[in-house]
Scaffold this motif. Structure first.
Motif, PDB file in Angstrom:
ATOM      1  N   GLY A 124       0.843  -1.321  -0.109  1.00  0.00           N
ATOM      2  CA  GLY A 124      -0.059  -0.150   0.035  1.00  0.00           C
ATOM      3  C   GLY A 124       0.908   1.388   0.152  1.00  0.00           C
ATOM      4  O   GLY A 124       2.215   1.255   0.116  1.00  0.00           O
ATOM      5  N   CYS A 125       0.312   2.476  -0.286  1.00  0.00           N
ATOM      6  CA  CYS A 125       0.877   3.655  -0.094  1.00  0.00           C
ATOM      7  C   CYS A 125       1.339   3.937   1.303  1.00  0.00           C
ATOM      8  O   CYS A 125       2.265   4.691   1.469  1.00  0.00           O
ATOM      9  CB  CYS A 125      -0.142   4.722  -0.394  1.00  0.00           C
ATOM     10  N   GLN A 126       0.597   3.390   2.296  1.00  0.00           N
ATOM     11  CA  GLN A 126       1.073   3.561   3.725  1.00  0.00           C
ATOM     12  C   GLN A 126       2.297   3.151   3.910  1.00  0.00           C
ATOM     13  O   GLN A 126       3.186   3.964   4.643  1.00  0.00           O
ATOM     14  CB  GLN A 126       0.036   2.822   4.364  1.00  0.00           C
ATOM     15  N   PHE A 151      -4.148  14.017   5.407  1.00  0.00           N
ATOM     16  CA  PHE A 151      -4.235  12.487   5.569  1.00  0.00           C
ATOM     17  C   PHE A 151      -3.636  11.875   6.827  1.00  0.00           C
ATOM     18  O   PHE A 151      -2.439  12.083   7.067  1.00  0.00           O
ATOM     19  CB  PHE A 151      -3.605  12.010   4.106  1.00  0.00           C
ATOM     20  N   TYR A 198       4.726  17.174   2.534  1.00  0.00           N
ATOM     21  CA  TYR A 198       3.861  16.242   2.041  1.00  0.00           C
ATOM     22  C   TYR A 198       2.682  16.956   1.723  1.00  0.00           C
ATOM     23  O   TYR A 198       2.129  18.019   2.171  1.00  0.00           O
ATOM     24  CB  TYR A 198       3.134  15.167   3.258  1.00  0.00           C
ATOM     25  N   ASN A 205      -7.082  14.260   0.357  1.00  0.00           N
ATOM     26  CA  ASN A 205      -8.088  13.887   1.576  1.00  0.00           C
ATOM     27  C   ASN A 205      -7.558  14.256   2.893  1.00  0.00           C
ATOM     28  O   ASN A 205      -6.247  14.227   3.104  1.00  0.00           O
ATOM     29  CB  ASN A 205      -7.728  12.037   1.585  1.00  0.00           C
ATOM     30  N   ASP A 233       1.432  12.676  -2.823  1.00  0.00           N
ATOM     31  CA  ASP A 233       0.589  11.431  -2.831  1.00  0.00           C
ATOM     32  C   ASP A 233      -0.314  11.908  -3.859  1.00  0.00           C
ATOM     33  O   ASP A 233      -1.285  12.775  -3.989  1.00  0.00           O
ATOM     34  CB  ASP A 233      -0.119  11.657  -1.540  1.00  0.00           C
ATOM     35  N   ALA A 235      -3.228   9.689  -4.590  1.00  0.00           N
ATOM     36  CA  ALA A 235      -4.154   8.462  -4.716  1.00  0.00           C
ATOM     37  C   ALA A 235      -5.442   8.825  -5.400  1.00  0.00           C
ATOM     38  O   ALA A 235      -6.112   8.045  -6.066  1.00  0.00           O
ATOM     39  CB  ALA A 235      -4.491   8.373  -3.281  1.00  0.00           C
ATOM     40  N   TYR A 236      -6.002  10.274  -5.650  1.00  0.00           N
ATOM     41  CA  TYR A 236      -7.084  10.355  -6.092  1.00  0.00           C
ATOM     42  C   TYR A 236      -6.953  11.346  -7.641  1.00  0.00           C
ATOM     43  O   TYR A 236      -8.312  11.438  -7.892  1.00  0.00           O
ATOM     44  CB  TYR A 236      -8.095  11.379  -5.061  1.00  0.00           C
ATOM     45  N   THR A 263      -0.616   4.545  -5.089  1.00  0.00           N
ATOM     46  CA  THR A 263      -1.454   3.367  -4.605  1.00  0.00           C
ATOM     47  C   THR A 263      -2.430   2.932  -5.666  1.00  0.00           C
ATOM     48  O   THR A 263      -2.794   3.467  -6.522  1.00  0.00           O
ATOM     49  CB  THR A 263      -2.249   3.724  -3.498  1.00  0.00           C
ATOM     50  N   ALA A 265      -4.923   0.824  -4.466  1.00  0.00           N
ATOM     51  CA  ALA A 265      -5.974   0.526  -3.674  1.00  0.00           C
ATOM     52  C   ALA A 265      -7.233   1.085  -4.004  1.00  0.00           C
ATOM     53  O   ALA A 265      -8.265   0.415  -4.398  1.00  0.00           O
ATOM     54  CB  ALA A 265      -5.870   1.312  -2.542  1.00  0.00           C
ATOM     55  N   LYS A 266      -7.215   2.483  -4.862  1.00  0.00           N
ATOM     56  CA  LYS A 266      -8.365   2.847  -5.118  1.00  0.00           C
ATOM     57  C   LYS A 266      -8.919   2.755  -6.456  1.00  0.00           C
ATOM     58  O   LYS A 266      -9.957   2.682  -7.031  1.00  0.00           O
ATOM     59  CB  LYS A 266      -8.669   4.691  -5.049  1.00  0.00           C
ATOM     60  N   ARG A 273      -3.426  -4.697  -1.470  1.00  0.00           N
ATOM     61  CA  ARG A 273      -2.358  -3.800  -0.762  1.00  0.00           C
ATOM     62  C   ARG A 273      -1.123  -3.707  -1.520  1.00  0.00           C
ATOM     63  O   ARG A 273      -0.033  -4.016  -1.024  1.00  0.00           O
ATOM     64  CB  ARG A 273      -2.120  -4.654   0.873  1.00  0.00           C
TER      65      ARG A 273
HETATM   66  C1  LIG Z   1      -4.302  10.377   0.465  1.00  0.00           C
HETATM   67  C2  LIG Z   1      -4.379   9.066   0.603  1.00  0.00           C
HETATM   68  N1  LIG Z   1      -3.369   8.372   0.100  1.00  0.00           N
HETATM   69  C3  LIG Z   1      -3.261   6.918   0.071  1.00  0.00           C
HETATM   70  C4  LIG Z   1      -4.085   6.130   0.533  1.00  0.00           C
HETATM   71  C5  LIG Z   1      -3.969   4.680   0.130  1.00  0.00           C
HETATM   72  O1  LIG Z   1      -3.224   4.087   1.047  1.00  0.00           O
HETATM   73  P1  LIG Z   1      -3.066   2.441   0.751  1.00  0.00           P
HETATM   74  O2  LIG Z   1      -2.431   2.218  -0.615  1.00  0.00           O
HETATM   75  O3  LIG Z   1      -2.023   2.077   1.913  1.00  0.00           O
HETATM   76  O4  LIG Z   1      -4.456   1.655   0.892  1.00  0.00           O
HETATM   77  C6  LIG Z   1      -5.172   6.747   0.955  1.00  0.00           C
HETATM   78  C7  LIG Z   1      -6.616   5.785   1.294  1.00  0.00           C
HETATM   79  O5  LIG Z   1      -7.466   6.157   2.055  1.00  0.00           O
HETATM   80  C8  LIG Z   1      -5.354   8.229   0.888  1.00  0.00           C
HETATM   81  O6  LIG Z   1      -6.679   8.825   1.351  1.00  0.00           O
END
Ligand SMILES: Cc1ncc(COP(=O)(O)O)c(C=O)c1O
Length: 459
Positions: A124-126, A151, A198, A205, A233, A235-236, A263, A265-266, A273
């Motif tokens: 994951g991005c985490q 975030f 960041y 988010n 980041d 993600a969106y 990521t 994930a979305k 992950r």
């Molecule tokens: C801003 C941001 N970055 C990254 C992620 C995704 O993280 P991951 O790939 O760990 O699910 C999210 C998910 O909620 C997010 O809101």
């Protein structure tokens, strides 16, 4: 034989105050609280989770994706069946297996040209966030600047690693670059150093805010001037209307100033992950061997998660291959659904909460063009108590924004996420929200003039 005493039989009990301080940090507590509320009210309409719409998960064919990757490995990479099995079922390299496909995807979608060696595939991005912070922040005098609100995954990771954060307020243009300059100078004046910022330039988010092109360019210039790295980041970004999509900071970056956090994930599925980090910065060491920051991150990863599950990477690889290594193509249907949901959410807010709707006081909200999130401002403090009333008596959930703010500035905001819901639930949920907002425990005391409370609020 040792004697068994009462003392020996007593169960071990740990004092939380002796554990790492992050465990008492409100950001970790707030995530637990939200999860608990969600579990307790499974029938409520929830604008809380930023999770992908389950419709896309129902349509997923994970085995087909893995087969697609297997075929690629055999037909295009010349691997035998046995080699493919080792590739997928054995431990793998910490750096990852699908780096070349991710590099092709970045090039195809965003014109970002990076070597596969500059990429680390992460859990994951985490994990990408955690590794980047661990590598960059060497001393307590190193500070992380972060957009405020921020975030919670970034804030939480910083807390885990004892990294101090300097908030940089978001503005209508996305971020206050002057404040960043000021923060860097203030830090230097007392012997500290802002090492990185960041920022999520596309539909952040929790705020949904977006950096315009001028701000992106200015931010790169300020970062260069102040020797700050940018942790971008992304993600969106895939939810953007196509005619509004702007180049990422990494695409505009000419001198490896940006560490790019990605990521799947979305766009693909959160359950795999899989995320990644692009870290193409050169690292000098005493041996003179040329290394990349990605090499250092991979070394750290080998002591955290060892490697990202090869099976999970195969799922993502198959999905990328199926769409010609383009997230734009892969996310076309998702883009349309999230665009629709966001439009429906904004329309429902207008229908139920705008002054013309007869709503008795002014509530304001932003109108992002993409992403999952809308921020609503109320004339009262928005806290967990209010959320409890909303869940319990009105069957609607949302997220208090104070959980995302690095100071007290977010106390009167809540976040609505539209990704997860059907059109019917969006409409019904906002109708319930409007009823909740009319509750005397929420609405301001009427000091009314002409039917609308004078204590109006503006975002
Ligand atoms: C801003 C941001 N970055 C990254 C992620 C995704 O993280 P991951 O790939 O760990 O699910 C999210 C998910 O909620 C997010 O809101």
């Amino acid at each position: 034989m040792p004697l068994e005493t009462g003392h020996m039989r007593r169960l071990v009990e740990l004092d939380k105050a002796t554990l790492h301080s992050s465990l008492c940090d409100p950001v970790l507590d707030s995530i637990n609280f939200l999860n608990e509320v969600m579990d307790r009210y499974p029938r409520a309409i929830s604008f809380a989770p930023g999770a992908p719409n389950t419709r896309f998960l129902d349509d997923l064919d994970v085995s087909a994706a893995i087969s697609r990757y297997r075929t690629y490995l055999i037909d295009e990479k010349g691997l035998s069946e046995t080699q493919v099995n080792r590739h997928l079922y054995q431990y793998g390299p910490s750096r990852g297996l699908i780096n070349e496909l991710v590099a092709n995807t970045l090039q195809n979608d965003q014109g970002i040209k990076v070597a596969p060696e500059s990429i680390v595939i992460t859990v994951g991005c985490q994990e990408a966030i955690l590794l980047a912070l661990r590598a960059l922040f060497a001393s307590p005098t190193d500070l992380l600047a972060a957009t405020n609100p921020c975030f919670s995954g970034m804030v939480g990771a910083a807390r885990l690693l004892d990294v101090n954060i300097v908030p940089i307020d978001e503005t209508d243009a996305g971020i206050d670059c002057d404040r960043l300059v000021e923060a860097c100078r203030n830090a230097r004046a007392v012997g500290n150093k802002v090492k990185a910022l960041y920022v999520a330039p596309d539909f952040a988010n929790p705020s949904g805010s977006m950096l315009d092109l001028e701000t992106r360019e200015r931010l790169l210039a300020v970062a260069a001037q102040e020797s700050v790295l940018l942790l971008e980041d992304n993600a969106y970004a895939f939810t953007s209307p196509h005619n509004l999509a702007l180049p990422t900071l990494k695409a505009l970056d000419r001198c490896a100033r940006v560490i790019y956090l990605g990521t799947f994930a979305k766009v693909c599925l959160p359950g795999a992950r899989v995320g990644f980090v692009v870290a193409d910065q050169a690292v000098r060491d005493s041996s003179g061997r040329p290394r990349l920051l990605a090499d250092e991150l991979a070394a750290l990863k080998s002591m955290v998660t060892v490697n990202t599950s090869p099976v999970s990477q195969a799922i993502i690889a198959g999905m990328l291959l199926e769409h010609g290594c383009s997230l734009t193509s892969l996310s076309e249907e998702k883009n349309a659904l999230y665009q629709r949901n966001l439009r429906l959410l904004l329309e429902a807010l207008n229908r139920h909460l705008a002054p013309e709707s007869g709503f008795p006081y002014r509530v304001s909200w932003n109108t992002p063009r993409g992403g999952f999130f809308v921020r609503l401002r109320l004339p009262v403090e928005v806290d967990n108590k209010l959320l409890q009333i909303s869940a319990d008596e009105y069957g609607v959930l949302w997220t208090p924004m104070r959980h995302f703010h690095l100071d007290a500035s977010g106390n009167d905001y809540l976040r609505l996420s539209c990704s997860y819901l059907s059109p019917e639930h969006i409409e019904d949920g906002i109708r319930r929200l409007a009823l909740f907002l009319r509750d005397p425990r929420v609405r301001p005391a009427p000091v009314s003039q002409g039917g609308v409370d004078a204590r109006a609020v503006e975002a």
